[in-house]
Design a protein around this motif. Structure first.
Motif, PDB file in Angstrom:
ATOM      1  N   LEU A  52       0.835  -1.200   0.000  1.00  0.00           N
ATOM      2  CA  LEU A  52       0.000   0.000   0.000  1.00  0.00           C
ATOM      3  C   LEU A  52       0.874   1.255   0.000  1.00  0.00           C
ATOM      4  O   LEU A  52       1.940   1.270   0.604  1.00  0.00           O
ATOM      5  N   PRO A  53       0.421   2.309  -0.648  1.00  0.00           N
ATOM      6  CA  PRO A  53       1.143   3.581  -0.601  1.00  0.00           C
ATOM      7  C   PRO A  53       0.874   4.268   0.746  1.00  0.00           C
ATOM      8  O   PRO A  53       0.155   3.744   1.590  1.00  0.00           O
ATOM      9  N   GLU A  54       1.424   5.447   0.913  1.00  0.00           N
ATOM     10  CA  GLU A  54       1.150   6.244   2.104  1.00  0.00           C
ATOM     11  C   GLU A  54      -0.354   6.551   2.160  1.00  0.00           C
ATOM     12  O   GLU A  54      -1.021   6.628   1.135  1.00  0.00           O
ATOM     13  N   GLU A  55      -0.865   6.766   3.362  1.00  0.00           N
ATOM     14  CA  GLU A  55      -2.298   7.011   3.539  1.00  0.00           C
ATOM     15  C   GLU A  55      -2.784   8.191   2.705  1.00  0.00           C
ATOM     16  O   GLU A  55      -3.861   8.146   2.126  1.00  0.00           O
ATOM     17  N   LYS A  56      -1.978   9.233   2.589  1.00  0.00           N
ATOM     18  CA  LYS A  56      -2.404  10.423   1.839  1.00  0.00           C
ATOM     19  C   LYS A  56      -2.523  10.149   0.335  1.00  0.00           C
ATOM     20  O   LYS A  56      -3.186  10.884  -0.379  1.00  0.00           O
ATOM     21  N   GLU A  57      -1.888   9.078  -0.145  1.00  0.00           N
ATOM     22  CA  GLU A  57      -1.948   8.726  -1.565  1.00  0.00           C
ATOM     23  C   GLU A  57      -3.125   7.800  -1.907  1.00  0.00           C
ATOM     24  O   GLU A  57      -3.332   7.453  -3.059  1.00  0.00           O
ATOM     25  N   ILE A  58      -3.874   7.402  -0.887  1.00  0.00           N
ATOM     26  CA  ILE A  58      -5.016   6.512  -1.117  1.00  0.00           C
ATOM     27  C   ILE A  58      -6.215   7.371  -1.507  1.00  0.00           C
ATOM     28  O   ILE A  58      -6.797   8.071  -0.696  1.00  0.00           O
ATOM     29  N   THR A  59      -6.543   7.312  -2.781  1.00  0.00           N
ATOM     30  CA  THR A  59      -7.651   8.081  -3.339  1.00  0.00           C
ATOM     31  C   THR A  59      -8.732   7.124  -3.821  1.00  0.00           C
ATOM     32  O   THR A  59      -8.551   5.895  -3.815  1.00  0.00           O
ATOM     33  N   GLU A  60      -9.818   7.686  -4.289  1.00  0.00           N
ATOM     34  CA  GLU A  60     -10.897   6.863  -4.842  1.00  0.00           C
ATOM     35  C   GLU A  60     -10.409   6.097  -6.067  1.00  0.00           C
ATOM     36  O   GLU A  60     -10.720   4.919  -6.239  1.00  0.00           O
ATOM     37  N   GLU A  61      -9.620   6.765  -6.904  1.00  0.00           N
ATOM     38  CA  GLU A  61      -9.080   6.113  -8.106  1.00  0.00           C
ATOM     39  C   GLU A  61      -8.172   4.944  -7.711  1.00  0.00           C
ATOM     40  O   GLU A  61      -8.220   3.873  -8.328  1.00  0.00           O
ATOM     41  N   TYR A  62      -7.339   5.148  -6.672  1.00  0.00           N
ATOM     42  CA  TYR A  62      -6.451   4.078  -6.212  1.00  0.00           C
ATOM     43  C   TYR A  62      -7.289   2.889  -5.716  1.00  0.00           C
ATOM     44  O   TYR A  62      -6.992   1.736  -6.044  1.00  0.00           O
ATOM     45  N   ALA A  63      -8.340   3.171  -4.925  1.00  0.00           N
ATOM     46  CA  ALA A  63      -9.179   2.100  -4.381  1.00  0.00           C
ATOM     47  C   ALA A  63      -9.853   1.313  -5.504  1.00  0.00           C
ATOM     48  O   ALA A  63      -9.898   0.081  -5.473  1.00  0.00           O
ATOM     49  N   GLU A  64     -10.361   2.021  -6.518  1.00  0.00           N
ATOM     50  CA  GLU A  64     -11.001   1.338  -7.652  1.00  0.00           C
ATOM     51  C   GLU A  64     -10.000   0.471  -8.409  1.00  0.00           C
ATOM     52  O   GLU A  64     -10.296  -0.665  -8.777  1.00  0.00           O
ATOM     53  N   LYS A  65      -8.790   1.018  -8.641  1.00  0.00           N
ATOM     54  CA  LYS A  65      -7.763   0.263  -9.367  1.00  0.00           C
ATOM     55  C   LYS A  65      -7.334  -0.962  -8.567  1.00  0.00           C
ATOM     56  O   LYS A  65      -7.177  -2.052  -9.120  1.00  0.00           O
ATOM     57  N   LEU A  66      -7.156  -0.803  -7.250  1.00  0.00           N
ATOM     58  CA  LEU A  66      -6.779  -1.940  -6.413  1.00  0.00           C
ATOM     59  C   LEU A  66      -7.859  -3.021  -6.475  1.00  0.00           C
ATOM     60  O   LEU A  66      -7.533  -4.215  -6.583  1.00  0.00           O
ATOM     61  N   GLY A  67      -9.112  -2.613  -6.431  1.00  0.00           N
ATOM     62  CA  GLY A  67     -10.191  -3.585  -6.550  1.00  0.00           C
ATOM     63  C   GLY A  67     -10.103  -4.366  -7.852  1.00  0.00           C
ATOM     64  O   GLY A  67     -10.223  -5.595  -7.861  1.00  0.00           O
ATOM     65  N   LYS A  68      -9.874  -3.671  -8.952  1.00  0.00           N
ATOM     66  CA  LYS A  68      -9.733  -4.344 -10.259  1.00  0.00           C
ATOM     67  C   LYS A  68      -8.529  -5.291 -10.242  1.00  0.00           C
ATOM     68  O   LYS A  68      -8.610  -6.413 -10.746  1.00  0.00           O
ATOM     69  N   ASP A  69      -7.393  -4.811  -9.668  1.00  0.00           N
ATOM     70  CA  ASP A  69      -6.193  -5.650  -9.583  1.00  0.00           C
ATOM     71  C   ASP A  69      -6.443  -6.908  -8.757  1.00  0.00           C
ATOM     72  O   ASP A  69      -5.817  -7.943  -8.985  1.00  0.00           O
ATOM     73  N   LEU A  70      -7.346  -6.814  -7.781  1.00  0.00           N
ATOM     74  CA  LEU A  70      -7.672  -7.965  -6.933  1.00  0.00           C
ATOM     75  C   LEU A  70      -8.748  -8.855  -7.561  1.00  0.00           C
ATOM     76  O   LEU A  70      -9.158  -9.847  -6.978  1.00  0.00           O
ATOM     77  N   GLY A  71      -9.209  -8.479  -8.757  1.00  0.00           N
ATOM     78  CA  GLY A  71     -10.188  -9.296  -9.468  1.00  0.00           C
ATOM     79  C   GLY A  71     -11.632  -8.989  -9.105  1.00  0.00           C
ATOM     80  O   GLY A  71     -12.526  -9.791  -9.388  1.00  0.00           O
ATOM     81  N   ILE A  72     -11.867  -7.838  -8.506  1.00  0.00           N
ATOM     82  CA  ILE A  72     -13.228  -7.460  -8.125  1.00  0.00           C
ATOM     83  C   ILE A  72     -13.799  -6.587  -9.236  1.00  0.00           C
ATOM     84  O   ILE A  72     -13.261  -5.531  -9.536  1.00  0.00           O
ATOM     85  N   GLU A  73     -14.876  -7.045  -9.836  1.00  0.00           N
ATOM     86  CA  GLU A  73     -15.465  -6.346 -10.983  1.00  0.00           C
ATOM     87  C   GLU A  73     -16.691  -5.508 -10.625  1.00  0.00           C
ATOM     88  O   GLU A  73     -17.140  -4.707 -11.424  1.00  0.00           O
TER      89      GLU A  73
END
Length: 181
Positions: A52-73
């Motif tokens: 995970l990046p630093e807490e301040k770098e966690i954005t909505e876009e990051y959360a959506e991308k992480l979900g996709k990377d984890l296979g969540i559609e």
């Protein structure tokens, strides 16, 4: 067909019996939904390890991308970092990851068959269903009135005894609203 009070009461009761049972069943389920979450049940829990990046770098876009990377559609609802845990909520999945270690889990949910569909009766905002429910409500009033006037002789008539029970049936919910609501 002889259309008198007794027959009208009986036939409306027969016509609406399935809907009465469905509404009553789903109403009981809705009353206790915080205790057992009938609209979802766990079907799979999967352990994960991510960087995970630093807490301040966690954005909505990051959360959506992480979900996709984890296979969540499915669609993301929200995300947050609270008490050292990064949480992402999706329509059918929840993700929780420890910010320090990167260890976490994905919990997949599915709707409880039949029960979740029955609960939709109480939540539906479809125009046709609202009108049908209004007709149902008016029919319940009609069933109550025809039931009250059905017995016209004896000591158990509405005028002698039934009105007291009807008043109690109205007063009890009012007291609950006054003292609890």
């Amino acid at each position: 067909m002889n259309l008198n009070r007794r027959n009208l009461h009986r036939d409306l009761g027969y016509f609406y019996i399935g809907l009465i049972i469905s509404f009553a069943f789903s109403g009981i389920l809705m009353n206790h939904r915080e205790h057992w979450h009938p609209e979802k049940y766990t079907i799979e829990t999967k352990e994960i390890q991510v960087s995970l990046p630093e807490e301040k770098e966690i954005t909505e876009e990051y959360a959506e991308k992480l979900g996709k990377d984890l296979g969540i559609e499915d669609k993301m609802r929200r995300h947050n970092v609270k008490k050292g845990t990064f949480k992402i909520s999706f329509e059918k999945h929840d993700v929780e990851i420890d910010m320090e270690t990167g260890k976490g889990e994905i919990v997949a949910f599915n709707k409880t068959p039949i029960i979740s569909q029955a609960m939709k009766l109480h939540k539906s905002t479809s125009n046709w269903w609202i009108y049908y429910s209004d007709i149902f409500g008016l029919s319940l009033i009609t069933i109550a009135i025809t039931g009250a006037i059905m017995i016209t002789h004896g000591k158990n008539t509405f005028a002698r005894r039934g009105w007291k029970l009807a008043v109690a049936g109205i007063v009890i919910p009012l007291l609950v609203l006054i003292f609890i609501g």
